[in-house]
Design a protein around this motif. Structure first.
Motif, PDB file in Angstrom:
ATOM      1  N   SER A 165     -43.308  56.371  -8.900  1.00  0.00           N
ATOM      2  CA  SER A 165     -44.682  56.045  -8.525  1.00  0.00           C
ATOM      3  C   SER A 165     -45.148  54.770  -9.219  1.00  0.00           C
ATOM      4  CB  SER A 165     -45.631  57.190  -8.907  1.00  0.00           C
ATOM      5  OG  SER A 165     -45.312  58.374  -8.223  1.00  0.00           O
ATOM      6  N   LEU A 166     -46.126  54.143  -8.598  1.00  0.00           N
ATOM      7  CA  LEU A 166     -46.706  52.921  -9.136  1.00  0.00           C
ATOM      8  C   LEU A 166     -48.132  52.840  -8.610  1.00  0.00           C
ATOM      9  CD1 LEU A 166     -45.304  50.701 -10.874  1.00  0.00           C
ATOM     10  CD2 LEU A 166     -45.020  49.381  -8.772  1.00  0.00           C
ATOM     11  N   ARG A 167     -49.049  52.285  -9.406  1.00  0.00           N
ATOM     12  CA  ARG A 167     -50.414  52.083  -8.932  1.00  0.00           C
ATOM     13  C   ARG A 167     -50.799  50.622  -9.054  1.00  0.00           C
ATOM     14  NH1 ARG A 167     -56.289  54.544 -10.786  1.00  0.00           N
ATOM     15  NH2 ARG A 167     -56.060  53.027 -12.488  1.00  0.00           N
ATOM     16  N   LEU A 168     -51.213  50.066  -7.945  1.00  0.00           N
ATOM     17  CA  LEU A 168     -51.689  48.689  -7.903  1.00  0.00           C
ATOM     18  C   LEU A 168     -53.210  48.678  -7.970  1.00  0.00           C
ATOM     19  CD1 LEU A 168     -49.463  47.249  -5.015  1.00  0.00           C
ATOM     20  CD2 LEU A 168     -48.911  47.544  -7.446  1.00  0.00           C
ATOM     21  N   SER A 169     -53.748  47.637  -8.591  1.00  0.00           N
ATOM     22  CA  SER A 169     -55.187  47.465  -8.677  1.00  0.00           C
ATOM     23  C   SER A 169     -55.563  46.079  -8.181  1.00  0.00           C
ATOM     24  CB  SER A 169     -55.670  47.627 -10.122  1.00  0.00           C
ATOM     25  OG  SER A 169     -55.365  48.901 -10.628  1.00  0.00           O
ATOM     26  N   CYS A 170     -56.785  45.953  -7.718  1.00  0.00           N
ATOM     27  CA  CYS A 170     -57.286  44.657  -7.254  1.00  0.00           C
ATOM     28  C   CYS A 170     -58.765  44.592  -7.597  1.00  0.00           C
ATOM     29  CB  CYS A 170     -57.065  44.503  -5.755  1.00  0.00           C
ATOM     30  SG  CYS A 170     -57.855  43.053  -5.023  1.00  0.00           S
ATOM     31  N   THR A 171     -59.125  43.653  -8.441  1.00  0.00           N
ATOM     32  CA  THR A 171     -60.531  43.485  -8.801  1.00  0.00           C
ATOM     33  C   THR A 171     -61.136  42.388  -7.944  1.00  0.00           C
ATOM     34  OG1 THR A 171     -59.923  41.971 -10.576  1.00  0.00           O
ATOM     35  CG2 THR A 171     -60.202  44.285 -11.142  1.00  0.00           C
ATOM     36  N   ALA A 172     -62.354  42.629  -7.511  1.00  0.00           N
ATOM     37  CA  ALA A 172     -63.026  41.694  -6.614  1.00  0.00           C
ATOM     38  C   ALA A 172     -64.292  41.155  -7.251  1.00  0.00           C
ATOM     39  CB  ALA A 172     -63.361  42.384  -5.299  1.00  0.00           C
ATOM     40  N   SER A 173     -64.529  39.889  -7.057  1.00  0.00           N
ATOM     41  CA  SER A 173     -65.803  39.291  -7.444  1.00  0.00           C
ATOM     42  C   SER A 173     -66.517  38.915  -6.162  1.00  0.00           C
ATOM     43  CB  SER A 173     -65.581  38.045  -8.306  1.00  0.00           C
ATOM     44  OG  SER A 173     -64.934  37.043  -7.576  1.00  0.00           O
ATOM     45  N   GLY A 174     -67.738  39.391  -6.011  1.00  0.00           N
ATOM     46  CA  GLY A 174     -68.442  39.165  -4.757  1.00  0.00           C
ATOM     47  C   GLY A 174     -68.460  40.439  -3.931  1.00  0.00           C
ATOM     48  N   PHE A 175     -69.438  40.519  -3.028  1.00  0.00           N
ATOM     49  CA  PHE A 175     -69.586  41.723  -2.219  1.00  0.00           C
ATOM     50  C   PHE A 175     -68.452  41.847  -1.210  1.00  0.00           C
ATOM     51  CE2 PHE A 175     -71.851  45.165  -0.325  1.00  0.00           C
ATOM     52  CZ  PHE A 175     -71.530  45.105   1.025  1.00  0.00           C
ATOM     53  N   THR A 176     -67.912  43.052  -1.102  1.00  0.00           N
ATOM     54  CA  THR A 176     -66.858  43.299  -0.115  1.00  0.00           C
ATOM     55  C   THR A 176     -67.218  44.517   0.715  1.00  0.00           C
ATOM     56  OG1 THR A 176     -65.615  44.659  -1.665  1.00  0.00           O
ATOM     57  CG2 THR A 176     -65.046  42.322  -1.573  1.00  0.00           C
ATOM     58  N   SER A 177     -66.814  44.524   1.974  1.00  0.00           N
ATOM     59  CA  SER A 177     -66.963  45.707   2.805  1.00  0.00           C
ATOM     60  C   SER A 177     -65.576  46.288   3.040  1.00  0.00           C
ATOM     61  CB  SER A 177     -67.682  45.379   4.101  1.00  0.00           C
ATOM     62  OG  SER A 177     -67.049  44.300   4.764  1.00  0.00           O
ATOM     63  N   CYS A 178     -64.875  45.860   4.055  1.00  0.00           N
ATOM     64  CA  CYS A 178     -63.532  46.344   4.305  1.00  0.00           C
ATOM     65  C   CYS A 178     -62.534  45.624   3.414  1.00  0.00           C
ATOM     66  CB  CYS A 178     -63.144  46.135   5.764  1.00  0.00           C
ATOM     67  SG  CYS A 178     -61.457  46.646   6.122  1.00  0.00           S
ATOM     68  N   MET A 179     -61.664  46.392   2.749  1.00  0.00           N
ATOM     69  CA  MET A 179     -60.593  45.811   1.947  1.00  0.00           C
ATOM     70  C   MET A 179     -59.268  46.440   2.355  1.00  0.00           C
ATOM     71  SD  MET A 179     -62.241  45.480  -1.840  1.00  0.00           S
ATOM     72  CE  MET A 179     -60.966  44.314  -2.366  1.00  0.00           C
ATOM     73  N   GLY A 180     -58.203  45.698   2.182  1.00  0.00           N
ATOM     74  CA  GLY A 180     -56.910  46.211   2.589  1.00  0.00           C
ATOM     75  C   GLY A 180     -55.791  45.748   1.684  1.00  0.00           C
ATOM     76  N   TRP A 181     -54.664  46.418   1.824  1.00  0.00           N
ATOM     77  CA  TRP A 181     -53.420  46.028   1.172  1.00  0.00           C
ATOM     78  C   TRP A 181     -52.423  45.595   2.240  1.00  0.00           C
ATOM     79  CZ3 TRP A 181     -52.816  45.293  -3.900  1.00  0.00           C
ATOM     80  CH2 TRP A 181     -53.679  45.943  -4.787  1.00  0.00           C
ATOM     81  N   PHE A 182     -51.708  44.536   1.948  1.00  0.00           N
ATOM     82  CA  PHE A 182     -50.654  44.020   2.803  1.00  0.00           C
ATOM     83  C   PHE A 182     -49.423  43.774   1.940  1.00  0.00           C
ATOM     84  CE2 PHE A 182     -53.013  42.992   6.713  1.00  0.00           C
ATOM     85  CZ  PHE A 182     -54.309  43.160   6.259  1.00  0.00           C
ATOM     86  N   ARG A 183     -48.272  43.642   2.570  1.00  0.00           N
ATOM     87  CA  ARG A 183     -47.062  43.342   1.812  1.00  0.00           C
ATOM     88  C   ARG A 183     -46.159  42.418   2.605  1.00  0.00           C
ATOM     89  NH1 ARG A 183     -44.140  49.322   1.804  1.00  0.00           N
ATOM     90  NH2 ARG A 183     -43.583  49.393   4.021  1.00  0.00           N
ATOM     91  N   GLN A 184     -45.356  41.672   1.850  1.00  0.00           N
ATOM     92  CA  GLN A 184     -44.446  40.720   2.477  1.00  0.00           C
ATOM     93  C   GLN A 184     -43.126  40.738   1.718  1.00  0.00           C
ATOM     94  OE1 GLN A 184     -46.003  36.720   2.742  1.00  0.00           O
ATOM     95  NE2 GLN A 184     -44.564  36.179   4.364  1.00  0.00           N
ATOM     96  N   ALA A 185     -42.082  41.149   2.434  1.00  0.00           N
ATOM     97  CA  ALA A 185     -40.738  41.143   1.867  1.00  0.00           C
ATOM     98  C   ALA A 185     -40.123  39.755   2.037  1.00  0.00           C
ATOM     99  CB  ALA A 185     -39.874  42.193   2.559  1.00  0.00           C
ATOM    100  N   PRO A 186     -39.141  39.391   1.214  1.00  0.00           N
ATOM    101  CA  PRO A 186     -38.508  38.082   1.342  1.00  0.00           C
ATOM    102  C   PRO A 186     -37.997  37.840   2.748  1.00  0.00           C
ATOM    103  CG  PRO A 186     -37.805  39.148  -0.678  1.00  0.00           C
ATOM    104  CD  PRO A 186     -38.588  40.172   0.101  1.00  0.00           C
ATOM    105  N   GLY A 187     -38.384  36.718   3.337  1.00  0.00           N
ATOM    106  CA  GLY A 187     -37.945  36.370   4.676  1.00  0.00           C
ATOM    107  C   GLY A 187     -38.680  37.090   5.786  1.00  0.00           C
ATOM    108  N   GLY A 188     -39.638  37.943   5.413  1.00  0.00           N
ATOM    109  CA  GLY A 188     -40.358  38.713   6.422  1.00  0.00           C
ATOM    110  C   GLY A 188     -41.791  38.263   6.603  1.00  0.00           C
TER     111      GLY A 188
END
Length: 121
Positions: free
Chosen positions: A17-40
């Motif tokens: 298991s692993l937990r990722l975090s993302c801190t935001a400055s400024g108002f946000t409504s919808c937020m998402g996670w994306f990923r990109q593998a090498p060459g993809g």
């Protein structure tokens, strides 16, 4: 303007298991996670509205959980039972205020710098 900073990436063995975090400055409504593998391409992983409605890509459904702490302006991605194919650079992203959530990468104008996740078999 919204600034996003990810953290929590690293190396983990398959099944772990692993937990990722993302801190935001400024108002946000919808937020998402994306990923990109090498060459993809950059692929959608999950999103969450400000009210807590979530959506997941089929490849992570049942293993990953997206959540947010609006008081701390922080987005999370809990990754359980990870697989080698989860290896990628993970990015958090935000849509403009009041915009609905989307799995379309092009709909997100704000991006973090990314955090690397490597899963070994």
């Amino acid at each position: 303007q919204v600034e996003l900073v990810e953290s929590g990436g690293g190396s983990v063995q398959a099944g772990g298991s692993l937990r990722l975090s993302c801190t935001a400055s400024g108002f946000t409504s919808c937020m998402g996670w994306f990923r990109q593998a090498p060459g993809g391409e950059r692929d959608w992983v999950a999103y969450i509205t400000r009210s807590g409605t979530t959506g997941y890509a089929d490849s992570v459904k049942g293993r990953f959980t997206i959540s947010r702490d609006s008081a701390k302006d922080t987005l999370y991605l809990q990754m359980n039972n990870v697989k080698p194919e989860d290896t990628a650079m993970y990015y958090c992203a935000a849509r403009r205020p009041l915009a609905y959530c989307s799995s379309d990468t092009d709909q997100y104008p704000y991006w973090g710098q990314g955090t690397q996740v490597t899963v070994s078999s």
